[in-house]
Design a protein around this motif. Structure first.
Motif, PDB file in Angstrom:
ATOM      1  N   SER A  13       4.682   0.984  -1.903  1.00  0.00           N
ATOM      2  CA  SER A  13       6.104   1.019  -1.551  1.00  0.00           C
ATOM      3  C   SER A  13       6.877  -0.177  -2.114  1.00  0.00           C
ATOM      4  O   SER A  13       8.076  -0.076  -2.371  1.00  0.00           O
ATOM      5  CB  SER A  13       6.265   1.066  -0.032  1.00  0.00           C
ATOM      6  OG  SER A  13       5.689  -0.085   0.566  1.00  0.00           O
ATOM      7  N   ARG A  14       6.207  -1.299  -2.305  1.00  0.00           N
ATOM      8  CA  ARG A  14       6.908  -2.489  -2.803  1.00  0.00           C
ATOM      9  C   ARG A  14       7.369  -2.330  -4.245  1.00  0.00           C
ATOM     10  O   ARG A  14       8.234  -3.093  -4.709  1.00  0.00           O
ATOM     11  CB  ARG A  14       6.006  -3.721  -2.660  1.00  0.00           C
ATOM     12  CG  ARG A  14       5.725  -4.090  -1.209  1.00  0.00           C
ATOM     13  CD  ARG A  14       4.868  -5.330  -1.112  1.00  0.00           C
ATOM     14  NE  ARG A  14       4.582  -5.663   0.279  1.00  0.00           N
ATOM     15  CZ  ARG A  14       3.824  -6.679   0.663  1.00  0.00           C
ATOM     16  NH1 ARG A  14       3.286  -7.484  -0.251  1.00  0.00           N
ATOM     17  NH2 ARG A  14       3.615  -6.910   1.940  1.00  0.00           N
ATOM     18  N   ARG A  15       6.784  -1.366  -4.946  1.00  0.00           N
ATOM     19  CA  ARG A  15       7.180  -1.148  -6.335  1.00  0.00           C
ATOM     20  C   ARG A  15       8.268  -0.084  -6.465  1.00  0.00           C
ATOM     21  O   ARG A  15       8.661   0.274  -7.576  1.00  0.00           O
ATOM     22  CB  ARG A  15       5.959  -0.748  -7.170  1.00  0.00           C
ATOM     23  CG  ARG A  15       4.882  -1.831  -7.227  1.00  0.00           C
ATOM     24  CD  ARG A  15       3.952  -1.635  -8.403  1.00  0.00           C
ATOM     25  NE  ARG A  15       3.180  -0.412  -8.299  1.00  0.00           N
ATOM     26  CZ  ARG A  15       1.970  -0.338  -7.742  1.00  0.00           C
ATOM     27  NH1 ARG A  15       1.423  -1.421  -7.211  1.00  0.00           N
ATOM     28  NH2 ARG A  15       1.310   0.795  -7.691  1.00  0.00           N
ATOM     29  N   ARG A  19      14.641   0.687  -3.007  1.00  0.00           N
ATOM     30  CA  ARG A  19      13.805   0.876  -1.820  1.00  0.00           C
ATOM     31  C   ARG A  19      14.626   1.219  -0.575  1.00  0.00           C
ATOM     32  O   ARG A  19      14.261   2.087   0.206  1.00  0.00           O
ATOM     33  CB  ARG A  19      12.994  -0.395  -1.592  1.00  0.00           C
ATOM     34  CG  ARG A  19      11.934  -0.286  -0.522  1.00  0.00           C
ATOM     35  CD  ARG A  19      11.101  -1.548  -0.507  1.00  0.00           C
ATOM     36  NE  ARG A  19      10.154  -1.574   0.600  1.00  0.00           N
ATOM     37  CZ  ARG A  19       9.390  -2.627   0.874  1.00  0.00           C
ATOM     38  NH1 ARG A  19       9.465  -3.705   0.124  1.00  0.00           N
ATOM     39  NH2 ARG A  19       8.554  -2.589   1.903  1.00  0.00           N
ATOM     40  N   GLN A  23      14.362   4.581   1.776  1.00  0.00           N
ATOM     41  CA  GLN A  23      14.108   4.552   3.216  1.00  0.00           C
ATOM     42  C   GLN A  23      15.121   5.404   3.976  1.00  0.00           C
ATOM     43  O   GLN A  23      14.771   6.058   4.957  1.00  0.00           O
ATOM     44  CB  GLN A  23      14.122   3.118   3.735  1.00  0.00           C
ATOM     45  CG  GLN A  23      12.857   2.343   3.397  1.00  0.00           C
ATOM     46  CD  GLN A  23      12.786   1.019   4.115  1.00  0.00           C
ATOM     47  OE1 GLN A  23      13.797   0.383   4.366  1.00  0.00           O
ATOM     48  NE2 GLN A  23      11.577   0.587   4.453  1.00  0.00           N
ATOM     49  N   GLY A  50       8.351  -2.063   8.200  1.00  0.00           N
ATOM     50  CA  GLY A  50       8.376  -1.894   6.757  1.00  0.00           C
ATOM     51  C   GLY A  50       8.534  -0.445   6.360  1.00  0.00           C
ATOM     52  O   GLY A  50       9.512   0.205   6.714  1.00  0.00           O
ATOM     53  N   ASP A  51       7.539   0.074   5.639  1.00  0.00           N
ATOM     54  CA  ASP A  51       7.571   1.451   5.173  1.00  0.00           C
ATOM     55  C   ASP A  51       6.598   2.328   5.958  1.00  0.00           C
ATOM     56  O   ASP A  51       6.098   3.333   5.434  1.00  0.00           O
ATOM     57  CB  ASP A  51       7.253   1.511   3.677  1.00  0.00           C
ATOM     58  CG  ASP A  51       8.323   0.819   2.853  1.00  0.00           C
ATOM     59  OD1 ASP A  51       9.510   1.124   3.055  1.00  0.00           O
ATOM     60  OD2 ASP A  51       7.973  -0.042   2.030  1.00  0.00           O
TER      61      ASP A  51
END
Length: 210
Positions: A13-15, A19, A23, A50-51
């Motif tokens: 998810s960080r890539r 973002r 979400q 977070g995700d």
């Protein structure tokens, strides 16, 4: 009583570009699943840390249709889903899947971490033993199979799991009945439906004994 808990997170998810925008999209997808699942959910799909997102089912009959629907709508982003059964040590939060704890959540959390280590997308655990052998093995195989699926195949599978007919699937997915049948045959979706239906039945059987 026992429940089936889902804890899920997004892969890599960080890539993700944009973002925050994704979400918001995920939140809308989860709201749609909550509306369709209705009383099957004791606590609705909720974005948490977070995700990650999670939910609590009182009836797991539709759980795999719901998971495949989520995956179809967020593709090509992938989600990782850990399913676990057991009691809760806290009161069920019917408004949001937060502020709850107990063996079902502990098992789901431990399983999610294991899925990350093993790079698998689906897993299930119903006791304190390392795995629920046959269902766990089946979902491990499914994890590998679905790695290469396009969104349309997830759409077809989600509809099939929900009980839609071939013509209904064609109308819903915007492809021909012939293309629907081709997707079903190519990935043995009828057989996978039988397997996942049986796992859902076993999840419900397990929660009734807790």
């Amino acid at each position: 009583m026992g429940y089936t808990v889902i804890i899920a997170d997004l892969v890599a998810s960080r890539r993700l570009p944009a973002r925050a925008q994704f979400q918001r999209r995920l939140k809308t997808v989860l709201q749609g699943v909550n509306a369709r699942a209705g009383r099957a959910l004791a606590s609705p799909y909720t974005l948490t840390l977070g995700d990650e997102f999670q939910a609590v089912y009182r009836d797991a009959a539709t759980v795999f249709a719901d998971l495949m629907s989520i995956q179809a709508q967020i593709a090509p982003v992938q989600a990782r889903f850990a399913l676990a059964t057991g009691p809760l040590a806290t009161t069920v939060n019917a408004a949001q899947a937060i502020g709850m704890d107990g063996p079902a959540f502990h098992r789901a959390r431990a399983l999610l971490e294991r899925l990350k280590d093993e790079r698998r997308l689906f897993g299930v655990q119903t006791t304190d033993a390392p795995d629920w052998t046959l269902p766990g093995g089946a979902l491990a195989v499914l994890s590998g199979i679905t790695e290469g699926w396009l969104p349309k195949r997830f759409e077809v599978f989600a509809g099939l799991l929900a009980g839609a007919s071939r013509p209904e699937l064609a109308k819903k997915t915007g492809i021909t009945v012939r293309a629907v049948n081709k997707n079903i045959r190519a990935a043995d979706l009828d057989e996978w439906k039988r397997i996942l239906d049986e796992i859902a039945r076993l999840l419900n059987e397990e929660t009734k004994t807790r």
